[in-house]
Design an enzyme around this catalytic site. Structure first.
Site, PDB file in Angstrom:
ATOM      1  N   GLU B 297       0.943  -1.358  -0.168  1.00 32.66           N
ATOM      2  CA  GLU B 297       0.222  -0.058  -0.012  1.00 32.66           C
ATOM      3  C   GLU B 297       0.778   1.092   0.131  1.00 32.66           C
ATOM      4  O   GLU B 297       1.840   1.545   1.592  1.00 32.66           O
ATOM      5  CB  GLU B 297      -0.661   0.076   1.521  1.00 32.66           C
ATOM      6  CG  GLU B 297      -2.170  -1.472   1.500  1.00 32.66           C
ATOM      7  CD  GLU B 297      -2.889  -0.795   0.318  1.00 32.66           C
ATOM      8  OE1 GLU B 297      -2.952   0.232   0.135  1.00 32.66           O
ATOM      9  OE2 GLU B 297      -3.596  -2.301   0.236  1.00 32.66           O
ATOM     10  N   CYS B 331      -2.552   8.190   4.428  1.00 33.53           N
ATOM     11  CA  CYS B 331      -2.271   8.171   2.672  1.00 33.53           C
ATOM     12  C   CYS B 331      -3.933   8.333   1.673  1.00 33.53           C
ATOM     13  O   CYS B 331      -3.604   8.512   1.186  1.00 33.53           O
ATOM     14  CB  CYS B 331      -2.101   6.556   2.012  1.00 33.53           C
ATOM     15  SG  CYS B 331      -2.685   5.308   3.658  1.00 33.53           S
TER      16      CYS B 331
END
Ligand SMILES: Cc1cc2nc3c(=O)[nH]c(=O)nc-3n(C[C@H](O)[C@H](O)[C@H](O)COP(=O)(O)OP(=O)(O)OC[C@H]3O[C@@H](n4cnc5c(N)ncnc54)[C@H](O)[C@@H]3O)c2cc1C
Lengths: 461, 542
Positions: B297, B331
């Protein structure tokens, strides 16, 4: 409580209720008169949940649309999905939405006009002058008022400043004017004397942009700093300040700030202030008991506006989303029943917690009158409150029968007013709304006046 | 409820799952309990945390000091720092443990996760308090992170119970069975920004699928990771099945990733490190058992589009919340607001005022919305971006927090307007409290701008036009699209999380196909026909 007393009050409630109903029968309800396109739309909305959702969404976005193309386009987009549910007339309108044709323009114009008229039914005006006219008209009808400024969500300190300033302007601008009106003893006096004519309702969360229940101390400081000048102005100009109640998440903090500020030396001996308790919360009972103890300690009475609560849909949705216990009753009769129990409590302590019974429900109000009668409370010792544009004929009737009726009168720009308007539309079109049943000719007076607990029984059977 | 017309396929419903509720901080008892936890943990700061390899605690010569970003002078814990030898030991221990863990029934492994969840739940405020101190997370954000860790345990346990049952496809004379095996040793490299949740998510996904794990936490959140190790041990995860290997990423990372005895790497962090891992892992050593599996990720450069008819009350709050919550160190954070011309001025005015009104301060204080950034390195990097912004764009908000500078790594929220869509500020991930506002003429341009980065993680749009919302559904290139709401705070199962393009490799954390990545599907077919005689198919046996 002795059964005899319960029965007696119930009998009185029935008697008063029927009597009022008789009085009302002579009046035409204004709520559902078929005047405008949107009245028609409202009716469709009530008949069909999916139409209702699309319609309220459309009404909500309308003020943001600056061109007629945008209006017709949205109209078409919203009703595309529910086309098949709509009667042929609306279908026609939705199917020929060429924005730049005359028909398109006319459609946009009529949608705007209709929604403006709908807004005007519940919102008394955008500017102070218009508001003055509205409250003067109310006064001629024998009705008192409390003003509420509809604002956008306060997300910054300048916006909180602006909200504060608007209230200061409102009080200093309006009070001298209304204080010059000739006296009307029915709304200007109670057993203790003079009652301020200028009355405002405000929301604490709008006085501080970082109002956060996680930080009660900081939030209280932020709110109180902007609230005190308003209270001073109100005292100076003989105005009344009521603190509205908002979402459940804000309830404890709102009560806390109210108690803190009105215990300060400067305001401790001031009785022209009030707060709201929402009966759709099971916690209402404890909160009221707590307020009673606090007020006794303070030594100066306050007003308590008892309502059922305006955020029912929001609270049920949000608590389920978050996995939190639902803070409100989920059966209508329980809210009604709690409203009656808290009415009784207020009436029994009316010298300390002065009752302002806010409802459009004839049963709820008849019940309050029955208790006032039972306890020999003079008509001026409590008041009835209603919302602007709702159940006007009831307000009229109560005023004529000697009650002090105060109309909660919102004003402000349409865009920020949308949240309020949508709440009113939801309430008026809800299956559980008293008013909706009251105008439904198939519902009998027996049903309308039924005791909440009995209504539960009949539902269960 | 959707705002617009969808093609009408039959609806496939997600399996039911109950998320762990977040704490209601409007309740006094919860606030008091949280404060008590903070006070308790304050008294425990500064302890030592050894490595845990094969069930043994190991002290190291070198250590890492984990410090409180809100208060630089405060050491949260002194954590052992593994060498490459320790890394080798950990790999060997994990390999040994795999020989038995791989055969533990799926349902039993799932039960271990449920026990861990229960333990995290019991220690909820204590763990959140550690996060407040170690990572500078404000109360509610820390609480949300703990809840998410619980969700990962419960959700993956539920998933594994299902996946643990083989799928039969029997024919007369032949039995076919489709089932899953574990991959082997999995290295989990986790970030500090969701210090418990992401670490727990990757770790328990690997464990429940029968892999053994070497947990390499971020240097900045190694104390919380030690707590997770403790919890796993208490939940009966056998020695060696989970190993705790804090240390300096640059030193032990390559050893772990390149080892022939590691079968899988689960990573969450920056794009640069993610791509480097992917490359290293692709090298095949003749000694290794197979091609390594990497899931990563990585970053985002997430945008929220504000359409002309947006509800600005909501849009302003969502943009400000998504941009500055946890100082933008998510994020999923919003780093670009792409605003249609018609409402640009109104939006910018309100965003400016709202941003300036945010409370910046130490994470321990419940009033704080914007806490510190994680460390000196982040501080310097974000300051560089701010310098670029001041240089190249119009500065709308530049919050001055100099009075906090002595205390911790504080950077006030910044908003820049007239940002060139191709500039570094509009293209690179800042990972800090910096928002770029970009004007768009129409929705076509807005979508083009939104899609015009190398990332595709989260994105959002505020609009009340069903047709425009539908366009966003179809054209907005992100893994997680949020309509008319904030773009952070993904919940397990409701919002399976992860992106594509350069935002990630692999399927979504907290989603129904996440565990499959940790598993090897196996099909077994047996001919049951012997001399013309076969047992009846399964469903006729009973
Ligand atoms: C003067 C005035 C001031 C007000 N100020 C406030 C305020 O500060 N804060 C606030 O929240 N509200 C306030 N209200 C709004 C008030 O809460 C609503 O107008 C009121 O709830 C409508 O109730 P009713 O008795 O008129 O109608 P009814 O039709 O008898 O009751 C409707 C109410 O019942 C409740 N209800 C509906 N469905 C259910 C269900 N399924 N289960 C349980 N309960 C249900 C809801 O509260 C709903 O609004 C005020 C109202 C007035 C008149």
């Amino acid at each position: 409580m002795a059964n005899a007393l319960v029965d007696r009050v119930e009998q009185a409630t029935q008697r008063i209720g029927r009597d009022l109903w008789q009085g009302l029968a002579q009046r035409r309800p204004s709520m559902f008169e078929k005047r405008w396109l949107l009245d028609q739309l409202m009716e469709w909305a009530m008949a069909d949940e999916s139409v209702k959702v699309q319609m309220f969404r459309f009404v909500d976005v309308l003020p943001m649309l600056s061109t007629h193309e945008a209006v017709t386009q949205h109209l078409q987009e919203y009703f595309e999905e529910v086309r098949t549910h709509l009667p042929w007339a609306a279908r026609l309108a939705v199917e020929s939405p060429q924005a730049n044709t005359i028909f398109g323009k006319a459609l946009a114009y009529s949608a705007r006009k209709s929604s403006r008229m709908m807004a005007e039914r519940f919102i008394a005006g955008t500017k102070v002058e218009e508001v003055l006219k509205s409250v003067a008209r109310l006064r001629r009808q024998g009705l008192a008022f409390t003003l509420d400024l509809l604002g956008e969500a306060v997300v910054s300190e300048p916006e909180a400043d602006a909200y504060q300033q608007a209230y200061l302007d409102l009080i200093t601008g309006l009070a001298p004017h209304v204080n010059g009106w000739p006296e009307d003893p029915q709304i200007d006096r109670d057993e203790h004397g003079w009652i301020p004519r200028c009355n405002v309702s405000l929301k604490l969360s709008a006085l501080y942009s970082q109002f956060k229940p996680i930080d009660p101390e900081g939030s209280a400081e932020g709110v109180k700093a902007r609230l005190r000048p308003i209270l001073r102005a109100a005292r100076e100009h003989d105005a009344f300040v009521n603190v509205d109640m908002e979402h459940y998440a804000y309830k404890d903090l709102t009560l806390e700030i109210f108690k803190q500020v009105f215990l300060e030396d400067e305001f401790r001996d001031w009785s022209d202030c009030g707060i709201v308790i929402q009966a759709y919360l099971p916690e209402a009972e404890d909160d009221l008991k707590d307020l009673l103890a606090w007020t006794e300690d303070r030594g100066t009475p306050i007003w308590v506006r008892l309502v059922k609560g305006a955020y029912w849909d929001y609270e049920t949705v949000v608590s389920e989303y978050r996995g939190w216990p639902c803070p409100v009753y989920t059966e209508k009769w329980r809210s009604d029943d709690n409203f009656e129990r808290q009415t009784q409590f207020l009436m029994q302590h009316h010298n300390t917690l002065r009752p302002a019974i806010a409802s459009h429900n004839l049963r709820s109000l008849a019940h309050a009158m029955a208790w006032a009668e039972e306890l020999d409370i003079p008509q001026s010792g409590w008041e009835i409150q209603m919302l602007y544009g709702m159940a006007e004929e009831q307000a009229q009737l109560f005023a004529e029968r000697g009650h002090r009726v105060r109309v909660y009168t919102p004003f402000g720009e349409l865009i920020p007013g949308m949240a309020y308007l949508v709440r009113r539309l939801l309430e008026n079109t809800s299956n559980d709304s008293f008013l909706r049943h009251a105008y439904d000719t198939s519902v009998s007076i027996e049903e309308l006046l039924r005791r909440p607990a009995d209504a539960a029984l009949s539902k269960a059977s | 409820m959707s705002d617009s017309k969808q093609p009408t396929p039959a609806v496939r419903k997600a399996e039911p799952f109950r998320n762990e509720p977040h704490t209601d901080f409007s309740r006094k008892e919860n606030r008091e309990a949280f404060q008590t936890a903070l006070d308790d943990i304050a008294a425990q700061l500064g302890g030592e945390f050894p490595l845990v390899i094969g069930g043994k605690s190991i002290n190291t010569r070198k250590t890492l000091a984990s410090i409180n970003p809100s208060r630089k002078s405060q050491t949260v814990g002194v954590v052992a720092s593994a060498t490459s030898d320790h890394a080798e030991e950990a790999i060997a221990a994990a390999n040994r443990a795999w020989e038995s863990w791989r055969y533990v029934e799926a349902a039993i492994r799932a039960e271990h996760l449920e026990v861990m969840a229960a333990e995290i739940r019991n220690r909820r405020f204590e763990l959140a308090a550690w996060e407040v101190y170690e990572c500078g997370k404000p109360w509610a954000e820390a609480d949300g992170d703990i809840a998410e860790a619980i969700d990962f345990c419960m959700y993956y346990a539920q998933q594994m119970r299902e996946l643990g049952v083989p799928v039969q496809c029997d024919y007369p004379g032949e039995e076919n069975s489709y089932s899953y095996r574990s991959r082997g040793v999995c290295v989990v490299i986790a970030p500090w920004n969701f210090p418990l949740a992401i670490l727990t998510g990757m770790t328990v996904a690997a464990l429940v699928s029968g892999n053994t794990v070497i947990m390499k936490p971020a240097e900045q959140s190694s104390v919380i990771a030690a707590k997770l190790m403790e919890i796993a041990r208490d939940a009966g995860i056998p020695p060696g099945v989970l190993n705790y290997l804090p240390g300096v990423g640059e030193e032990i990372g390559p050893v772990l990733v390149e080892s022939p005895d590691v079968n899988m790497i689960a990573f969450t962090g920056s794009r640069a490190v993610g791509l480097a891992i992917n490359k290293q892992a692709a090298e095949t050593d003749p000694r290794q058992r197979g091609v390594k599996r990497v899931i990563a990720e990585m970053g985002g450069k997430n945008a929220i589009i504000i359409d002309e008819d947006a509800d600005l009350d909501e849009a302003v709050q969502a943009v400000v919340g998504s941009a500055f919550g946890y100082s933008g160190q998510k994020c999923s954070a919003c780093s670009r607001a792409i605003v249609l011309e018609a409402c640009y001025d109104a939006f910018l005015t309100r965003v400016k005022a709202a941003t300036e009104s945010l409370k910046v301060g130490p994470a321990e204080h419940p009033a704080t919305t914007v806490g510190p950034v994680i460390d000196q390195e982040a501080f310097d990097r974000i300051r560089d971006f701010i310098a670029i912004g001041k240089d190249e764009c119009t500065t709308v908000v530049a919050t001055d927090v100099s009075e906090l500078a002595e205390e911790g790594f504080f950077i006030g929220p910044h908003v820049f307007a007239d940002v060139d869509p191709d500039s570094r500020l509009a293209q690179q991930e800042v990972f800090g409290p910096v928002l770029a506002v970009i004007k768009a003429e129409d929705l076509d341009q807005a979508l083009e701008l939104a899609n015009g980065t190398e990332f595709a993680l989260t994105g959002g749009m505020f609009s009340r036009s069903p047709r425009n919302l539908q366009r966003a559904r179809e054209e907005f290139e992100v893994g997680n699209l949020y309509l008319n709401r904030n773009i952070t705070g993904a919940l397990v199962q409701r919002h399976p999380f992860g992106g594509y393009k350069f935002s990630g490799i692999g399927s979504k954390a907290g989603g129904h196909d996440y565990l499959l990545q940790f598993l090897i599907p196996i099909n077994i077919s047996e001919n049951t026909l012997r001399r013309g005689f076969a047992p009846p198919p399964d469903d006729e046996k009973a």
